[in-house]
Design a protein around this motif. Sequence first.
Motif, PDB file in Angstrom:
ATOM      1  N   ASP A  96     107.850 -57.533  18.502  1.00  0.00           N
ATOM      2  CA  ASP A  96     108.239 -57.872  17.131  1.00  0.00           C
ATOM      3  C   ASP A  96     109.731 -57.750  16.842  1.00  0.00           C
ATOM      4  N   CYS A  97     110.572 -57.574  17.853  1.00  0.00           N
ATOM      5  CA  CYS A  97     112.011 -57.484  17.636  1.00  0.00           C
ATOM      6  C   CYS A  97     112.622 -58.884  17.672  1.00  0.00           C
ATOM      7  N   LEU A  98     113.471 -59.174  16.691  1.00  0.00           N
ATOM      8  CA  LEU A  98     114.114 -60.480  16.584  1.00  0.00           C
ATOM      9  C   LEU A  98     115.540 -60.489  17.127  1.00  0.00           C
ATOM     10  N   ALA A  99     115.954 -59.421  17.798  1.00  0.00           N
ATOM     11  CA  ALA A  99     117.332 -59.318  18.283  1.00  0.00           C
ATOM     12  C   ALA A  99     117.640 -60.379  19.328  1.00  0.00           C
TER      13      ALA A  99
ATOM     14  N   PRO B 249     120.403 -52.744  21.414  1.00  0.00           N
ATOM     15  CA  PRO B 249     120.927 -51.421  21.096  1.00  0.00           C
ATOM     16  C   PRO B 249     120.136 -50.703  20.003  1.00  0.00           C
ATOM     17  N   GLY B 250     119.644 -51.428  19.003  1.00  0.00           N
ATOM     18  CA  GLY B 250     118.875 -50.805  17.927  1.00  0.00           C
ATOM     19  C   GLY B 250     117.562 -50.225  18.420  1.00  0.00           C
ATOM     20  N   CYS B 251     116.830 -50.974  19.223  1.00  0.00           N
ATOM     21  CA  CYS B 251     115.563 -50.475  19.773  1.00  0.00           C
ATOM     22  C   CYS B 251     115.815 -49.330  20.757  1.00  0.00           C
ATOM     23  N   ALA B 252     116.863 -49.447  21.550  1.00  0.00           N
ATOM     24  CA  ALA B 252     117.169 -48.409  22.533  1.00  0.00           C
ATOM     25  C   ALA B 252     117.502 -47.080  21.867  1.00  0.00           C
TER      26      ALA B 252
ATOM     27  N   GLY C 130     120.551 -61.600  10.596  1.00  0.00           N
ATOM     28  CA  GLY C 130     121.790 -61.557   9.847  1.00  0.00           C
ATOM     29  C   GLY C 130     122.923 -62.106  10.678  1.00  0.00           C
ATOM     30  N   ILE C 131     124.100 -61.490  10.556  1.00  0.00           N
ATOM     31  CA  ILE C 131     125.289 -62.014  11.222  1.00  0.00           C
ATOM     32  C   ILE C 131     125.865 -61.065  12.270  1.00  0.00           C
ATOM     33  N   CYS C 132     125.151 -60.043  12.643  1.00  0.00           N
ATOM     34  CA  CYS C 132     125.658 -59.116  13.660  1.00  0.00           C
ATOM     35  C   CYS C 132     125.909 -59.873  14.968  1.00  0.00           C
ATOM     36  N   GLN C 133     127.077 -59.705  15.536  1.00  0.00           N
ATOM     37  CA  GLN C 133     127.419 -60.393  16.786  1.00  0.00           C
ATOM     38  C   GLN C 133     126.680 -59.815  17.981  1.00  0.00           C
ATOM     39  N   ARG C 134     126.223 -58.582  17.883  1.00  0.00           N
ATOM     40  CA  ARG C 134     125.594 -57.922  19.020  1.00  0.00           C
ATOM     41  C   ARG C 134     124.083 -58.110  19.070  1.00  0.00           C
ATOM     42  N   CYS C 135     123.430 -58.253  17.897  1.00  0.00           N
ATOM     43  CA  CYS C 135     121.968 -58.396  17.920  1.00  0.00           C
ATOM     44  C   CYS C 135     121.430 -59.379  16.884  1.00  0.00           C
ATOM     45  N   MET C 136     122.299 -59.985  16.103  1.00  0.00           N
ATOM     46  CA  MET C 136     121.926 -60.906  15.024  1.00  0.00           C
ATOM     47  C   MET C 136     121.095 -60.234  13.939  1.00  0.00           C
ATOM     48  N   GLY C 137     121.257 -58.920  13.793  1.00  0.00           N
ATOM     49  CA  GLY C 137     120.570 -58.195  12.734  1.00  0.00           C
ATOM     50  C   GLY C 137     121.334 -58.275  11.418  1.00  0.00           C
ATOM     51  N   ARG C 138     120.688 -57.778  10.370  1.00  0.00           N
ATOM     52  CA  ARG C 138     121.278 -57.772   9.030  1.00  0.00           C
ATOM     53  C   ARG C 138     122.396 -56.736   8.961  1.00  0.00           C
ATOM     54  N   THR C 139     123.456 -57.064   8.237  1.00  0.00           N
ATOM     55  CA  THR C 139     124.568 -56.136   8.050  1.00  0.00           C
ATOM     56  C   THR C 139     124.579 -55.637   6.614  1.00  0.00           C
ATOM     57  N   ASP C 140     125.178 -54.456   6.415  1.00  0.00           N
ATOM     58  CA  ASP C 140     125.275 -53.889   5.076  1.00  0.00           C
ATOM     59  C   ASP C 140     126.556 -54.366   4.389  1.00  0.00           C
TER      60      ASP C 140
ATOM     61  N   CYS D 196     126.110 -53.423  11.124  1.00  0.00           N
ATOM     62  CA  CYS D 196     124.710 -53.763  11.369  1.00  0.00           C
ATOM     63  C   CYS D 196     123.818 -52.562  11.056  1.00  0.00           C
ATOM     64  N   VAL D 197     122.749 -52.793  10.321  1.00  0.00           N
ATOM     65  CA  VAL D 197     121.848 -51.695   9.971  1.00  0.00           C
ATOM     66  C   VAL D 197     120.938 -51.302  11.134  1.00  0.00           C
ATOM     67  N   TYR D 198     120.890 -52.119  12.181  1.00  0.00           N
ATOM     68  CA  TYR D 198     120.040 -51.827  13.333  1.00  0.00           C
ATOM     69  C   TYR D 198     120.814 -51.226  14.500  1.00  0.00           C
ATOM     70  N   CYS D 199     121.896 -51.871  14.924  1.00  0.00           N
ATOM     71  CA  CYS D 199     122.627 -51.382  16.101  1.00  0.00           C
ATOM     72  C   CYS D 199     123.930 -50.677  15.732  1.00  0.00           C
ATOM     73  N   LEU D 200     124.262 -50.650  14.444  1.00  0.00           N
ATOM     74  CA  LEU D 200     125.457 -49.994  13.911  1.00  0.00           C
ATOM     75  C   LEU D 200     126.763 -50.610  14.395  1.00  0.00           C
ATOM     76  N   TYR D 201     126.713 -51.843  14.871  1.00  0.00           N
ATOM     77  CA  TYR D 201     127.918 -52.532  15.318  1.00  0.00           C
ATOM     78  C   TYR D 201     128.820 -52.790  14.115  1.00  0.00           C
ATOM     79  N   PRO D 202     130.074 -52.376  14.206  1.00  0.00           N
ATOM     80  CA  PRO D 202     130.988 -52.592  13.069  1.00  0.00           C
ATOM     81  C   PRO D 202     131.530 -54.012  13.072  1.00  0.00           C
ATOM     82  N   GLY D 203     130.928 -54.870  12.297  1.00  0.00           N
ATOM     83  CA  GLY D 203     131.361 -56.259  12.234  1.00  0.00           C
ATOM     84  C   GLY D 203     132.706 -56.410  11.566  1.00  0.00           C
ATOM     85  N   GLN D 204     133.240 -57.594  11.664  1.00  0.00           N
ATOM     86  CA  GLN D 204     134.520 -57.909  11.046  1.00  0.00           C
ATOM     87  C   GLN D 204     134.306 -58.222   9.574  1.00  0.00           C
ATOM     88  N   PRO D 205     135.126 -57.641   8.698  1.00  0.00           N
ATOM     89  CA  PRO D 205     135.018 -58.009   7.288  1.00  0.00           C
ATOM     90  C   PRO D 205     135.349 -59.483   7.091  1.00  0.00           C
ATOM     91  N   GLU D 206     134.729 -60.088   6.111  1.00  0.00           N
ATOM     92  CA  GLU D 206     134.972 -61.503   5.860  1.00  0.00           C
ATOM     93  C   GLU D 206     136.408 -61.724   5.421  1.00  0.00           C
TER      94      GLU D 206
END
Length: 105
Positions: free
Chosen positions: A13-16, A62-65, A75-85, A90-100
Amino acid sequence: MPTGIAVVCDTDDCLAVYLAVQTGDDGDERSADEVSRIARKAAEGAGWVISFGFQQPVMTCPGCADGRGPVLERGICQRCMGRTDASSRCVYCLYPGQPEQTDDD
């Protein structure tokens, strides 16, 4: 034309998805095994966990691991395509995305 490679998480069920891999655009043909090795190496460098089961690589995002997955919202996370806050993390892998970027010139 560049060849893109997608790596998906093998957790139920992971969409990463990891899409940021290109094998190059030099016109050289590559074997499926070589492309697979390139994808595994790139994903591992981005925090994905690679293990082997039934003689096949098992890819874990990374989020599941780390116990924050599975990725349930795209979402737009470059590492897993998860939703960002709101801070673009990223709320799943905690990757610090680039601000718009804004055009306030």
